[in-house]
Design a protein around this motif. Structure first.
Motif: not given
Length: 280
Positions: A73-74, A141-146, A165-167, A213-222
């Motif tokens: 869900r991200i 709620r962290g934007h990927l595409n800002p 994504v959860p940021q 478990p609802r939304v995966n919390i990513p380890d990295y943003i790139w």
């Protein structure tokens, strides 16, 4: 990537609705390839299961493309063309995608409460994050595409839950925010620029709701970018990656270095992010 679901998104109720078409891949989506340098989707062996391609449209124009993982869900990544003269500002609402609930439903992105009027009793969060998932958590709620890398309708179109994504809040408001601002200044010197920005999911770190478990919390943003001159020739490129924690800095790197890191962290084969490695 098996299905291209066009992502619809409403900014406010009185604006024209978004529409999109369901196709098999970015290559078959209307104008979807416009957001990838020379029309090349990243050559990356992302598992096809649980992924859908979203070509996101607002006010009769497409604004960016997103590869979305319906299990985590991200988004895996978003692809967009940088627009100068962007700016800040935030929308009041977050939107969900009806077609990620049922492919026969309408193509307009809607506020969950509005969608519920015509579909009472239906759960909308099986394949996508909902606003309630982020409420009372320690994550933004962290934007990927800002939104700051766009202007007008394109800026509004980034406020969809399939683009966040959860940021970690300190990362989102600190070093990653500074990186996005610095990149914005850097890319204004380009005649045109193509950008990829994504998240690397964690193995077992989730936003939990009702013991699920609802939304995966990513380890990295790139992030990766390709900058072109007036003749359309690449003049520079680069990327960055950051650990999704509150005590982190953003590591700038070359595309080659980023590709190596993505391969290492995802344990999947990453062949190329931009056509010709964003070279002449």
């Amino acid at each position: 990537m098996q299905v291209l679901a066009a992502l619809c998104f409403l900014v406010v109720a009185h604006l024209p609705p978004l529409r999109g078409e369901v196709v098999e891949s970015f290559h078959r989506g209307p104008h979807c390839l416009d957001f990838f340098y020379k029309g090349m989707v990243p050559k990356w062996n992302v598992p096809k299961r649980h992924t859908v391609c979203l070509c996101q449209r607002f006010n009769n124009r497409y604004h960016f493309a997103t590869l979305y993982n319906t299990l985590h869900r991200i988004a895996v990544y978003s692809a967009y063309r940088f627009q100068t003269g962007g700016g800040g500002g935030r929308e009041k609402y977050w939107y969900i995608e009806p077609q990620l609930v049922d492919r026969s439903w309408n193509k307009d992105m809607e506020v969950e409460e509005d969608l519920a009027i015509n579909h009472m009793g239906v759960y909308f969060g099986q394949s996508q994050a909902l606003n309630e998932d982020y409420i009372n958590t320690t994550y933004d709620r962290g934007h990927l595409n800002p939104n700051g890398h766009h202007t007008g309708d394109s800026r509004n179109a980034t406020f969809t839950l399939t683009n966040v994504v959860p940021q970690n809040r300190k990362l989102n408001n600190g070093s990653w925010s500074k990186y996005e601002t610095d990149l914005q200044i850097n890319l204004t010197r380009c005649s045109k620029a193509y950008v990829l920005v994504g998240a690397i999911p964690s193995n077992n770190n989730w936003i939990i709701k009702n013991n699920n478990p609802r939304v995966n919390i990513p380890d990295y943003i790139w992030n990766a970018y390709c900058c072109l001159d007036k003749k359309g020739w690449p003049i520079r490129s680069g990327g960055a990656i950051a650990n999704n924690t509150d005590q982190t800095s953003v590591k700038s790197c070359t595309l080659s270095e980023l590709k190596t890191l993505l391969k290492q962290y995802t344990k999947s084969k990453v062949l190329v992010l931009f056509r010709n490695k964003c070279g002449a």
